[in-house]
Write a protein that holds these residues in place. Structure first.
Motif, PDB file in Angstrom:
ATOM      1  N   ASN A 100       0.805  -1.224   0.000  1.00 48.41           N
ATOM      2  CA  ASN A 100       0.000   0.000   0.000  1.00 48.41           C
ATOM      3  C   ASN A 100       0.838   1.274   0.000  1.00 48.41           C
ATOM      4  OD1 ASN A 100       0.993  -0.196   2.585  1.00 48.41           O
ATOM      5  ND2 ASN A 100      -0.849   0.625   3.555  1.00 48.41           N
ATOM      6  N   ARG A 101       2.096   1.182  -0.446  1.00 43.54           N
ATOM      7  CA  ARG A 101       2.933   2.376  -0.537  1.00 43.54           C
ATOM      8  C   ARG A 101       3.380   2.535  -1.992  1.00 43.54           C
ATOM      9  NH1 ARG A 101       3.892   4.405   4.413  1.00 43.54           N
ATOM     10  NH2 ARG A 101       5.197   6.020   3.453  1.00 43.54           N
ATOM     11  N   LEU A 102       3.023   3.663  -2.580  1.00 46.84           N
ATOM     12  CA  LEU A 102       3.355   3.946  -3.968  1.00 46.84           C
ATOM     13  C   LEU A 102       4.513   4.946  -4.007  1.00 46.84           C
ATOM     14  CD1 LEU A 102       2.662   3.692  -7.016  1.00 46.84           C
ATOM     15  CD2 LEU A 102       1.131   5.664  -6.716  1.00 46.84           C
ATOM     16  N   LYS A 103       5.620   4.523  -4.624  1.00 41.14           N
ATOM     17  CA  LYS A 103       6.753   5.417  -4.792  1.00 41.14           C
ATOM     18  C   LYS A 103       6.614   6.138  -6.119  1.00 41.14           C
ATOM     19  CE  LYS A 103      11.799   5.595  -4.706  1.00 41.14           C
ATOM     20  NZ  LYS A 103      13.039   4.812  -4.521  1.00 41.14           N
ATOM     21  N   VAL A 104       6.737   7.461  -6.086  1.00 40.58           N
ATOM     22  CA  VAL A 104       6.571   8.255  -7.297  1.00 40.58           C
ATOM     23  C   VAL A 104       7.726   9.232  -7.436  1.00 40.58           C
ATOM     24  CG1 VAL A 104       4.052   8.112  -7.145  1.00 40.58           C
ATOM     25  CG2 VAL A 104       5.236  10.096  -6.170  1.00 40.58           C
ATOM     26  N   ALA A 105       7.971   9.669  -8.668  1.00 43.61           N
ATOM     27  CA  ALA A 105       8.916  10.757  -8.940  1.00 43.61           C
ATOM     28  C   ALA A 105       8.105  11.944  -9.436  1.00 43.61           C
ATOM     29  CB  ALA A 105       9.943  10.333  -9.986  1.00 43.61           C
ATOM     30  N   MET A 106       8.289  13.099  -8.801  1.00 46.48           N
ATOM     31  CA  MET A 106       7.517  14.298  -9.130  1.00 46.48           C
ATOM     32  C   MET A 106       8.450  15.399  -9.611  1.00 46.48           C
ATOM     33  SD  MET A 106       4.750  14.590  -6.025  1.00 46.48           S
ATOM     34  CE  MET A 106       3.804  15.840  -6.923  1.00 46.48           C
ATOM     35  N   ALA A 107       7.908  16.260 -10.454  1.00 39.70           N
ATOM     36  CA  ALA A 107       8.652  17.455 -10.835  1.00 39.70           C
ATOM     37  C   ALA A 107       8.625  18.484  -9.720  1.00 39.70           C
ATOM     38  CB  ALA A 107       8.080  18.049 -12.119  1.00 39.70           C
ATOM     39  N   ASP A 108       7.518  18.492  -8.933  1.00 39.00           N
ATOM     40  CA  ASP A 108       7.335  19.477  -7.865  1.00 39.00           C
ATOM     41  C   ASP A 108       6.948  18.772  -6.573  1.00 39.00           C
ATOM     42  OD1 ASP A 108       6.809  21.549  -6.203  1.00 39.00           O
ATOM     43  OD2 ASP A 108       5.202  22.433  -7.396  1.00 39.00           O
ATOM     44  N   PRO A 109       7.917  18.338  -5.778  1.00 45.30           N
ATOM     45  CA  PRO A 109       7.596  17.631  -4.534  1.00 45.30           C
ATOM     46  C   PRO A 109       6.972  18.524  -3.466  1.00 45.30           C
ATOM     47  CG  PRO A 109       9.948  18.067  -4.667  1.00 45.30           C
ATOM     48  CD  PRO A 109       9.363  18.503  -5.978  1.00 45.30           C
ATOM     49  N   LEU A 110       6.962  19.846  -3.696  1.00 47.49           N
ATOM     50  CA  LEU A 110       6.345  20.754  -2.730  1.00 47.49           C
ATOM     51  C   LEU A 110       4.855  20.988  -3.011  1.00 47.49           C
ATOM     52  CD1 LEU A 110       9.163  23.437  -2.402  1.00 47.49           C
ATOM     53  CD2 LEU A 110       8.448  21.779  -0.683  1.00 47.49           C
ATOM     54  N   ASP A 111       4.348  20.387  -4.060  1.00 47.82           N
ATOM     55  CA  ASP A 111       2.930  20.545  -4.396  1.00 47.82           C
ATOM     56  C   ASP A 111       2.116  19.603  -3.518  1.00 47.82           C
ATOM     57  OD1 ASP A 111       0.438  20.846  -5.470  1.00 47.82           O
ATOM     58  OD2 ASP A 111       1.103  20.737  -7.565  1.00 47.82           O
ATOM     59  N   LEU A 112       1.727  20.093  -2.334  1.00 47.92           N
ATOM     60  CA  LEU A 112       1.033  19.251  -1.359  1.00 47.92           C
ATOM     61  C   LEU A 112      -0.352  18.852  -1.836  1.00 47.92           C
ATOM     62  CD1 LEU A 112       2.070  21.076   1.951  1.00 47.92           C
ATOM     63  CD2 LEU A 112       3.179  19.165   0.772  1.00 47.92           C
TER      64      LEU A 112
END
Length: 558
Positions: A100-112
């Motif tokens: 139940n844990r999804l690892k993702v790569a984001m361009a903007d990790p501050l976009d809560l």
């Protein structure tokens, strides 16, 4: 970047000293006027690159930096997030852990808000990584296109009851948008991106799978429905000019493709199995080749010894080792060393893996009668100075190579033996008279390939005393161990290097060979004369932090 976090991002970039206060002020003003993200404004104006922006965020926020050029998203992770959501939020799903844990790569990790939306639509907890925006967009295109291609192909198989195969064989030029063609193209492109040396496409009872060999290790890339396998095989056979109607006999073919602005030569082998035909590609990527004595792992002392060996104008130099140990690369590196305008060099190979300017290279064609022996016989009439024989496979080839060496030519070739001294024994076992072997062979080189430790995550430690004693190294010695990170796909290794056992044939060694002594006696004399073993060379590299002791112990023996 997210409109909810421009000031925070600006503060982070100022703290990292990658932009100036004046640049930030101008960027914020443009951001308010255009509605663009702050990062986009900074990159557009040339104040920093996408990678600088991403690396700064990773460092300041202590969030892992994901290199998508080397990371392979899991198919189940891609299925967990709809494409429209992934594109809108500029996020690529990477893997699912603990269920139940999804690892993702984001361009903007501050976009809560984006993180909250991901948590809501997937029903999973989110583990964040940050990646270069352009890499995310490229990976989204590749990952979701692959999934869509499989789904479209399945629809065609269900509706057409397997007519894809017939369509491909009948009208190759008119089906450039066929899903199966996209699948095969994606498999090949991803293999080149991963710097794979081989691709395995294998049918099993319930499904088929694709595996890549990277740095000598196989890993699973994807599974697909077995009902698609005949269509995939037919497409590959058409590309490699095989007979698509023949499914009972092994076949070989070749494909020349252009991927990522690079020309790649693919050698293709089809083998019938109980569940269908297995396809294996061998990728010969000249742009990715590491040819050169210093590039493949020879130490400074080894290179000096090789220079002395190559300075002898006649005799046979044998490079030995198992399949995939880099023997051909070593031969090419030696050829580059002795390649001069005043020297006539001719090679006979199966296949010609890399082309070298100024050298005449002959490709073996056994169907046409051009065997190693036949080619070598003709080469001797071509006034050669140096000859490279890709492999000594039979007695006739061995006899011709020795004849060439005894008549003043330098001959380079390979054999399959476990260590250097065994090369002489192998020639004698093939029926060559011991005195001919003794008088013609000048050097024998055994080699293995070891995986290099990933420089980003390797970890130093003190070698335990019992290990130091068994390896005969000083107590308190320090080595490095693999850890695993996103850059190395969690393996702890990235790339490979060679270890070598170089035996120069002395007069005393020639006398022993002429007497047809055992390989153990030859090895004893070689060690007494100062030959460095594969194991000792590997341990030396492990203590330097190039590889790990575990890798050395697994690949070498004493």
């Amino acid at each position: 970047m997210s409109e909810n976090s421009p000031v925070r991002i600006g503060d982070l970039l100022l703290e990292a000293q990658v932009i100036t206060p004046r640049q930030l002020e101008s960027a914020l003003k443009e951001q308010r006027q255009t509605g663009m993200r702050l990062g986009e404004v900074l990159v557009k104006n040339g104040w920093l690159t996408e990678r600088q922006l991403t690396e700064s965020l990773s460092h300041q926020l202590r969030i892992p930096l994901i290199s998508l050029s080397r990371y392979r998203p899991q198919p189940e992770a891609i299925r967990a997030l709809r494409e429209n959501v992934a594109r809108r939020l500029e996020v690529i799903p990477l893997s699912i852990t603990d269920g139940n844990r999804l690892k993702v790569a984001m361009a903007d990790p501050l976009d809560l808000l984006a993180v909250d939306e991901l948590r809501l639509v997937t029903g999973m907890e989110i583990d964040l990584g940050v990646a270069v925006p352009s890499e995310i967009r490229h990976e989204l295109e590749r990952a979701y296109m692959m999934r869509d291609s499989f789904e479209d192909a399945m629809v065609e198989v269900v509706e057409g009851e397997g007519t894809i195969e017939m369509d491909l064989s009948a009208a190759e030029a008119s089906v450039d948008d066929a899903p199966v063609i996209k699948i095969v193209n994606d498999i090949l492109e991803q293999a080149v991106r991963e710097a794979a040396s081989d691709i395995h496409i294998e049918p099993f009872e319930r499904n088929s799978q694709v595996r890549y060999r990277v740095d000598g290790q196989l890993f699973n890339v994807l599974d697909y429905p077995k009902s698609l396998h005949p269509a995939v095989v037919s497409r590959i056979k058409i590309m490699s000019e095989m007979d698509i109607a023949e499914r009972r006999k092994p076949q070989d073919g070749r494909i020349l493709i252009k991927v990522l602005d690079r020309r790649v030569d693919l050698r293709v082998s089809a083998l019938p199995t109980i569940f269908g035909e297995k396809i294996v590609f061998r990728l010969l990527d000249q742009a990715n080749a590491k040819v050169g004595l210093e590039k493949i792992g020879f130490s400074e002392d080894d290179r000096s010894l090789i220079d002395d060996i190559l300075a002898v104008p006649y005799g046979i130099i044998l490079v030995t080792g198992p399949t995939g140990s880099g023997k051909s690369t070593t031969l090419y590196s030696m050829l580059e060393k002795i390649n001069h305008p005043e020297v006539n060099i001719v090679t006979v190979e199966d296949p010609v893996e890399y082309t070298i300017s100024g050298i005449s290279q002959v490709h073996v064609n056994e169907r046409a009668g051009l065997t190693f022996a036949a080619a070598l016989r003709s080469i001797l009439r071509q006034d050669p100075d140096k000859i490279m024989v890709g492999e000594i496979r039979d007695t006739e080839t061995a006899q011709l190579a020795i004849r060439a060496a005894l008549t003043g030519h330098l001959v380079l070739s390979t054999l399959h033996t476990n260590d250097a001294p065994s090369a002489a024994i192998r020639l004698i076992d093939m029926g060559i008279a011991p005195f001919l072997v003794a008088s013609s062979v000048t050097a024998m080189i055994a080699q293995r390939l070891l995986r290099r430790l990933c420089p980003d995550c390797r970890q130093e430690y003190e070698v335990p005393d019992p290990v130091c004693r068994s390896l005969e190294i000083p107590q308190g010695s320090r080595a490095w161990r693999p850890v695993g990170c996103d850059r190395c796909r969690g393996t702890g290794y990235a790339g490979r290097t060679g270890v070598f056992e170089i035996l120069v044939v002395s007069e005393e060694m020639r006398r022993l060979i002429s007497r047809e002594v055992s390989g153990d006696e030859l090895r004893h004399l070689a060690l007494k004369s100062g030959m460095k073993t594969l194991r000792s060379g590997g341990v030396e590299k492990a203590l330097q932090g190039v590889t790990s002791l575990e890798e050395v112990l697994a690949a070498t023996f004493e």
